[in-house]
Design a protein around this motif. Structure first.
Motif, PDB file in Angstrom:
ATOM      1  N   PHE A  10      -8.992  29.845 -68.559  1.00  0.00           N
ATOM      2  CA  PHE A  10      -8.586  28.445 -68.413  1.00  0.00           C
ATOM      3  C   PHE A  10      -7.070  28.321 -68.549  1.00  0.00           C
ATOM      4  CE2 PHE A  10     -12.682  25.920 -69.484  1.00  0.00           C
ATOM      5  CZ  PHE A  10     -13.366  26.666 -68.541  1.00  0.00           C
ATOM      6  N   ARG A  11      -6.500  29.040 -69.494  1.00  0.00           N
ATOM      7  CA  ARG A  11      -5.057  28.988 -69.701  1.00  0.00           C
ATOM      8  C   ARG A  11      -4.314  29.462 -68.458  1.00  0.00           C
ATOM      9  NH1 ARG A  11      -1.534  29.267 -74.222  1.00  0.00           N
ATOM     10  NH2 ARG A  11       0.438  30.315 -73.737  1.00  0.00           N
ATOM     11  N   GLN A  12      -4.798  30.535 -67.852  1.00  0.00           N
ATOM     12  CA  GLN A  12      -4.139  31.067 -66.666  1.00  0.00           C
ATOM     13  C   GLN A  12      -4.231  30.086 -65.500  1.00  0.00           C
ATOM     14  OE1 GLN A  12      -5.802  34.767 -65.233  1.00  0.00           O
ATOM     15  NE2 GLN A  12      -3.820  35.469 -64.486  1.00  0.00           N
ATOM     16  N   ALA A  13      -5.390  29.442 -65.326  1.00  0.00           N
ATOM     17  CA  ALA A  13      -5.547  28.479 -64.237  1.00  0.00           C
ATOM     18  C   ALA A  13      -4.662  27.260 -64.448  1.00  0.00           C
ATOM     19  CB  ALA A  13      -7.011  28.063 -64.127  1.00  0.00           C
ATOM     20  N   ILE A  14      -4.612  26.741 -65.668  1.00  0.00           N
ATOM     21  CA  ILE A  14      -3.785  25.558 -65.939  1.00  0.00           C
ATOM     22  C   ILE A  14      -2.309  25.890 -65.766  1.00  0.00           C
ATOM     23  CG2 ILE A  14      -3.097  23.946 -67.756  1.00  0.00           C
ATOM     24  CD1 ILE A  14      -5.971  24.117 -68.812  1.00  0.00           C
ATOM     25  N   ARG A  15      -1.905  27.086 -66.214  1.00  0.00           N
ATOM     26  CA  ARG A  15      -0.518  27.487 -66.012  1.00  0.00           C
ATOM     27  C   ARG A  15      -0.191  27.565 -64.514  1.00  0.00           C
ATOM     28  NH1 ARG A  15       3.233  30.538 -68.918  1.00  0.00           N
ATOM     29  NH2 ARG A  15       1.694  31.032 -70.524  1.00  0.00           N
ATOM     30  N   ALA A  16      -1.131  28.072 -63.715  1.00  0.00           N
ATOM     31  CA  ALA A  16      -0.895  28.169 -62.271  1.00  0.00           C
ATOM     32  C   ALA A  16      -0.709  26.782 -61.662  1.00  0.00           C
ATOM     33  CB  ALA A  16      -2.065  28.888 -61.608  1.00  0.00           C
ATOM     34  N   TRP A  17      -1.499  25.790 -62.078  1.00  0.00           N
ATOM     35  CA  TRP A  17      -1.342  24.440 -61.535  1.00  0.00           C
ATOM     36  C   TRP A  17      -0.030  23.802 -61.991  1.00  0.00           C
ATOM     37  CZ3 TRP A  17      -6.933  23.894 -63.516  1.00  0.00           C
ATOM     38  CH2 TRP A  17      -7.826  24.345 -62.543  1.00  0.00           C
ATOM     39  N   LEU A  18       0.359  24.067 -63.233  1.00  0.00           N
ATOM     40  CA  LEU A  18       1.609  23.485 -63.728  1.00  0.00           C
ATOM     41  C   LEU A  18       2.825  24.091 -63.034  1.00  0.00           C
ATOM     42  CD1 LEU A  18       0.873  23.355 -67.573  1.00  0.00           C
ATOM     43  CD2 LEU A  18       0.793  21.464 -65.950  1.00  0.00           C
ATOM     44  N   LYS A  19       2.757  25.366 -62.705  1.00  0.00           N
ATOM     45  CA  LYS A  19       3.903  26.081 -62.116  1.00  0.00           C
ATOM     46  C   LYS A  19       3.819  26.159 -60.594  1.00  0.00           C
ATOM     47  CE  LYS A  19       5.567  27.413 -66.200  1.00  0.00           C
ATOM     48  NZ  LYS A  19       6.879  26.965 -66.705  1.00  0.00           N
ATOM     49  N   ALA A  20       2.894  25.443 -59.959  1.00  0.00           N
ATOM     50  CA  ALA A  20       2.652  25.616 -58.521  1.00  0.00           C
ATOM     51  C   ALA A  20       3.811  25.154 -57.664  1.00  0.00           C
ATOM     52  CB  ALA A  20       1.373  24.874 -58.120  1.00  0.00           C
ATOM     53  N   GLY A  21       4.619  24.213 -58.134  1.00  0.00           N
ATOM     54  CA  GLY A  21       5.691  23.659 -57.320  1.00  0.00           C
ATOM     55  C   GLY A  21       5.210  22.480 -56.500  1.00  0.00           C
ATOM     56  N   VAL A  22       6.156  21.854 -55.810  1.00  0.00           N
ATOM     57  CA  VAL A  22       5.831  20.670 -55.031  1.00  0.00           C
ATOM     58  C   VAL A  22       6.571  20.719 -53.706  1.00  0.00           C
ATOM     59  CG1 VAL A  22       7.683  19.354 -56.176  1.00  0.00           C
ATOM     60  CG2 VAL A  22       5.840  18.131 -55.035  1.00  0.00           C
ATOM     61  N   MET A  23       5.854  20.332 -52.631  1.00  0.00           N
ATOM     62  CA  MET A  23       6.447  20.272 -51.288  1.00  0.00           C
ATOM     63  C   MET A  23       6.857  18.834 -50.992  1.00  0.00           C
ATOM     64  SD  MET A  23       6.443  23.281 -49.771  1.00  0.00           S
ATOM     65  CE  MET A  23       6.536  22.831 -48.053  1.00  0.00           C
ATOM     66  N   ASP A  24       8.146  18.623 -50.772  1.00  0.00           N
ATOM     67  CA  ASP A  24       8.667  17.298 -50.467  1.00  0.00           C
ATOM     68  C   ASP A  24       9.535  17.392 -49.220  1.00  0.00           C
ATOM     69  OD1 ASP A  24       9.456  14.698 -50.446  1.00  0.00           O
ATOM     70  OD2 ASP A  24      10.468  14.711 -52.378  1.00  0.00           O
ATOM     71  N   GLY A  25       9.032  16.800 -48.121  1.00  0.00           N
ATOM     72  CA  GLY A  25       9.788  16.841 -46.878  1.00  0.00           C
ATOM     73  C   GLY A  25       9.952  18.229 -46.304  1.00  0.00           C
ATOM     74  N   GLY A  26       8.952  19.090 -46.496  1.00  0.00           N
ATOM     75  CA  GLY A  26       9.030  20.439 -45.961  1.00  0.00           C
ATOM     76  C   GLY A  26       9.795  21.411 -46.825  1.00  0.00           C
ATOM     77  N   GLU A  27      10.287  20.975 -47.976  1.00  0.00           N
ATOM     78  CA  GLU A  27      11.059  21.847 -48.866  1.00  0.00           C
ATOM     79  C   GLU A  27      10.291  22.033 -50.164  1.00  0.00           C
ATOM     80  OE1 GLU A  27      15.590  22.151 -50.796  1.00  0.00           O
ATOM     81  OE2 GLU A  27      15.008  20.489 -49.466  1.00  0.00           O
ATOM     82  N   LEU A  28      10.266  23.270 -50.672  1.00  0.00           N
ATOM     83  CA  LEU A  28       9.537  23.602 -51.891  1.00  0.00           C
ATOM     84  C   LEU A  28      10.463  23.488 -53.095  1.00  0.00           C
ATOM     85  CD1 LEU A  28       7.005  24.676 -53.332  1.00  0.00           C
ATOM     86  CD2 LEU A  28       7.847  26.993 -52.869  1.00  0.00           C
ATOM     87  N   PHE A  29      10.016  22.716 -54.098  1.00  0.00           N
ATOM     88  CA  PHE A  29      10.767  22.556 -55.335  1.00  0.00           C
ATOM     89  C   PHE A  29       9.937  23.121 -56.491  1.00  0.00           C
ATOM     90  CE2 PHE A  29      12.226  19.190 -52.549  1.00  0.00           C
ATOM     91  CZ  PHE A  29      13.610  19.246 -52.680  1.00  0.00           C
ATOM     92  N   PRO A  30      10.548  23.915 -57.365  1.00  0.00           N
ATOM     93  CA  PRO A  30       9.792  24.464 -58.498  1.00  0.00           C
ATOM     94  C   PRO A  30       9.495  23.379 -59.531  1.00  0.00           C
ATOM     95  CG  PRO A  30      12.105  25.057 -58.669  1.00  0.00           C
ATOM     96  CD  PRO A  30      11.948  24.369 -57.337  1.00  0.00           C
ATOM     97  N   THR A  31       8.433  23.566 -60.301  1.00  0.00           N
ATOM     98  CA  THR A  31       8.076  22.642 -61.375  1.00  0.00           C
ATOM     99  C   THR A  31       8.152  23.412 -62.687  1.00  0.00           C
ATOM    100  OG1 THR A  31       5.750  23.168 -60.910  1.00  0.00           O
ATOM    101  CG2 THR A  31       6.623  21.133 -59.998  1.00  0.00           C
ATOM    102  N   THR A  32       9.213  23.173 -63.443  1.00  0.00           N
ATOM    103  CA  THR A  32       9.426  23.851 -64.713  1.00  0.00           C
ATOM    104  C   THR A  32       8.961  23.028 -65.901  1.00  0.00           C
ATOM    105  OG1 THR A  32      11.687  22.948 -64.822  1.00  0.00           O
ATOM    106  CG2 THR A  32      11.400  25.111 -63.787  1.00  0.00           C
ATOM    107  N   GLN A  33       8.602  21.769 -65.672  1.00  0.00           N
ATOM    108  CA  GLN A  33       8.113  20.909 -66.745  1.00  0.00           C
ATOM    109  C   GLN A  33       7.248  19.812 -66.140  1.00  0.00           C
ATOM    110  OE1 GLN A  33      11.569  19.199 -68.599  1.00  0.00           O
ATOM    111  NE2 GLN A  33      12.202  18.083 -66.773  1.00  0.00           N
ATOM    112  N   GLY A  34       6.437  19.189 -66.960  1.00  0.00           N
ATOM    113  CA  GLY A  34       5.624  18.062 -66.515  1.00  0.00           C
ATOM    114  C   GLY A  34       4.301  18.481 -65.896  1.00  0.00           C
ATOM    115  N   THR A  35       3.403  17.498 -65.780  1.00  0.00           N
ATOM    116  CA  THR A  35       2.123  17.671 -65.092  1.00  0.00           C
ATOM    117  C   THR A  35       2.118  16.796 -63.851  1.00  0.00           C
ATOM    118  OG1 THR A  35       1.073  15.884 -66.330  1.00  0.00           O
ATOM    119  CG2 THR A  35       0.944  18.088 -67.268  1.00  0.00           C
ATOM    120  N   PRO A  36       1.615  17.291 -62.712  1.00  0.00           N
ATOM    121  CA  PRO A  36       1.692  16.517 -61.465  1.00  0.00           C
ATOM    122  C   PRO A  36       0.799  15.270 -61.506  1.00  0.00           C
ATOM    123  CG  PRO A  36       0.371  18.483 -61.136  1.00  0.00           C
ATOM    124  CD  PRO A  36       0.952  18.597 -62.506  1.00  0.00           C
ATOM    125  N   GLN A  37       1.399  14.089 -61.366  1.00  0.00           N
ATOM    126  CA  GLN A  37       0.609  12.867 -61.253  1.00  0.00           C
ATOM    127  C   GLN A  37      -0.132  12.900 -59.919  1.00  0.00           C
ATOM    128  OE1 GLN A  37       2.496   9.124 -62.561  1.00  0.00           O
ATOM    129  NE2 GLN A  37       4.347  10.304 -62.919  1.00  0.00           N
TER     130      GLN A  37
END
Length: 597
Positions: A202-229
């Motif tokens: 479970f820890r590994q899966a949650i870490r993967a979702w938290l660190k997955a990054g976000v695609m905004d306008g075709g550009e990938l941004f890393p997620t180093t903090q926060g949970t995706p709303q």
């Protein structure tokens, strides 16, 4: 049923009653094991649930059928799945070691010019998150603090308001009204994972979702903090991160009055998601609570938002600000009255006249009224050329929803004012349509005189509802640490039918059906998606009366609609009819289940 057996079954043949019973039994055992402190049993049962075929089916159903945002696509562009594709997802559903990025979507914040960033995962990731949430939520429901109400099953904003009312109704208090700045976006990942203290998978899966990054306008941004709303598991993770705030504030502050050592004064902390209030009689304790909350939040990478954090008093002005405070769209305030009119259960002889002479009123806040007026005005302006029936059709849901939300507090006077403002807007709407006619003629055309007042209605009796048509009824706060996972179905079935935001028609159907779905015969819960269905479809001559309606689960309604369409095909094949039914007559819009989510 084993995974290999799924190839012999179709999605519509799954017996959901048995599926949900098996999953709930495991969840109840997790809840009970956490209550008695058996962590090893909790982790063992969670692994068993994570591998369960029934739990996987339920997770896929919730993200593809029950969820109201099911038509929102992730970065893969997939918005929905066919029944065979759902079964395929059940067979391949695993907890990921690496997750695909989320898709950034910006939505406006109500009442401000700011925008809230949402991160939409793919359907496969949403199903995996629903599976993990089903395993983790019972564990944390057993330990969550009693005055935490946001994003929890069976709890709502009205429970938080009732908790505040119970805390201030006996004595005026100082209040710390606080808001956490960008709570979802700034939670420290390491602190959150450490607090979860879950199994490695479970820890590994949650870490993967938290660190997955976000695609905004075709550009990938890393997620180093926060949970995706926008993620299925994000509200639960936010509650886990903020768990302990109430205990930290109460335990760090003095519980005895510095002025009267005979009476125990314990600070009252009420939290709804990232908004919380602290209530106490002494200003010094409130100042200390603010400092303690800021220090505790800093350990999670969070901080209080200065523009939305203030200290007030429920009865007296503080620093030029009027008494009272706003919370969740409600205004909580004490008003001075004569000593003989003090609405208190107890009175102390040493109390001052100012302390005895007050009453507690909770009502809609000015900001909530302003936003409501803007929404109604926008509908009236948009329907300038629409017929009267169309305008009524668009206004009624907004008026009903707003009035139902505030029907548990002192809203009668506010409702009367709002009805007058609606009348002014509609009169202006009518005058624009007939600018060469007198006001009396315009009013006579669109308004009819009822028993005691004029009503905005059409010739065929399509009537605009009034705010005052909604009766004021007190909401009963959820009891202590009660949770839907404790198995007390009698208690929770009773509460579901009494939720303030539940439409009158749905409440009537719930009462008539005994709180059960007429298709699968299961009890409704606050987490379910409900839909109103016609017992005899309208294309077969069914009426719109309440006697021809029933309340179904969202997925049960899908099955009934499929069955209705099969009847059409049989009739067309046999030549009994050549007319296909209107798609709009086969189903009704999805209704909010009334759980306060």
């Amino acid at each position: 049923m084993s995974p290999a057996a799924t190839t012999r079954y179709e999605w519509k043949m799954i017996r959901w009653r048995d599926v949900e019973r098996r999953v709930f039994k495991l969840q109840k055992r997790i809840y009970q094991a956490r209550q008695r402190g058996d962590v090893r049993a909790v982790h063992r049962l969670q692994r068993l649930l994570e591998r369960s075929w029934s739990a996987k089916c339920l997770a896929v159903r919730r993200v593809t059928q029950d969820n109201r945002g099911k038509r929102t696509a992730g970065i893969d562009g997939v918005k929905s799945l066919t029944p065979p594709q759902r079964l395929q997802l059940v067979r391949t559903l695993r907890l990921p070691q690496r997750a695909r990025p989320t898709r950034r979507v910006w939505i406006p914040k109500p009442g401000t010019d700011e925008q809230r960033p949402l991160g939409i995962p793919t359907l496969a990731n949403r199903a995996a998150q629903a599976l993990v949430k089903a395993a983790l939520e019972p564990e944390w429901e057993a330990v969550f603090e009693p005055n935490s109400y946001g994003f929890r099953p069976g709890r709502s904003a009205h429970d938080a308001i009732e908790a505040i009312c119970n805390g201030v109704c006996h004595k005026p208090k100082f209040v710390l009204d606080a808001d956490i700045a960008k709570c979802f976006d700034r939670i420290d990942h390491a602190a959150l994972l450490a607090k979860l203290a879950t199994s490695s998978s479970f820890r590994q899966a949650i870490r993967a979702w938290l660190k997955a990054g976000v695609m905004d306008g075709g550009e990938l941004f890393p997620t180093t903090q926060g949970t995706p709303q926008g993620g299925v598991i994000s509200p639960l993770l936010a509650n886990v991160a903020l768990h302990g705030l109430e205990t930290a504030i109460v335990s760090a502050l003095p519980s005895w009055s510095p002025h009267n050592g005979r009476e125990r004064w314990v600070p009252i902390v009420v939290r709804y998601a990232d908004d919380f209030v602290v209530l106490h009689q002494d200003r010094e304790v409130i100042d200390a609570a603010k400092q303690r909350a800021a220090a505790w939040l800093a350990e999670l990478g969070l901080e209080l938002k200065p523009s939305k954090t203030r200290i007030a008093h429920t009865l007296r002005e503080q620093a030029g600000e009027r008494p009272g405070f706003d919370f969740l769209g409600f205004r909580v305030q004490h008003f001075p009255v004569g000593k003989t009119h003090a609405r208190k259960k107890t009175r102390r002889k040493e109390a001052s006249a100012a302390e005895l002479g007050f009453k507690t009123l909770i009502m809609p806040s000015k900001e909530a009224r302003r936003r409501h007026g803007i929404a109604l005005k926008a509908i009236v302006r948009q329907d300038r050329t629409a017929p009267q029936a169309g305008l009524i059709h668009h206004l009624n849901p907004v008026i009903r929803g707003w009035a139902n939300y505030y029907a548990t507090v002192s809203s009668s006077r506010i409702f009367k004012k709002e009805d007058h403002l609606v009348y002014l807007k509609l009169r202006r709407w009518a005058q624009r349509r007939h600018h060469n006619k007198a006001t009396r003629w315009v009013v006579g055309k669109y308004w009819r005189h009822g028993q005691r007042q004029w009503i905005f209605t059409t010739a065929d009796a399509i009537t605009l509802v009034r705010h005052l048509d909604t009766p004021i009824r007190r909401h009963v706060k959820v009891r202590g640490n009660k949770s839907p996972y404790d198995g007390d179905w009698a208690y929770w079935a009773t509460r579901v039918g009494r939720h303030p935001e539940l439409p009158k028609q749905v409440a009537s159907l719930l009462k008539r059906q005994g709180g059960r779905c007429t298709w699968c015969r299961r009890y409704f819960t606050a987490e379910d998606a409900w839909e109103i269905d016609h017992v005899i479809p309208r294309w077969r001559g069914g009426s719109d009366t309440l006697t021809n309606r029933q309340l179904l689960h969202g997925h049960c309604h899908d099955h009934k609609t499929t069955a209705d369409r099969a009847v059409v095909e049989v009739l067309m094949t046999t030549g009994h009819t050549t007319e296909e039914p209107d798609e709009g007559k086969l189903s009704r819009p999805v209704l909010n289940a009334g759980g306060g989510r």
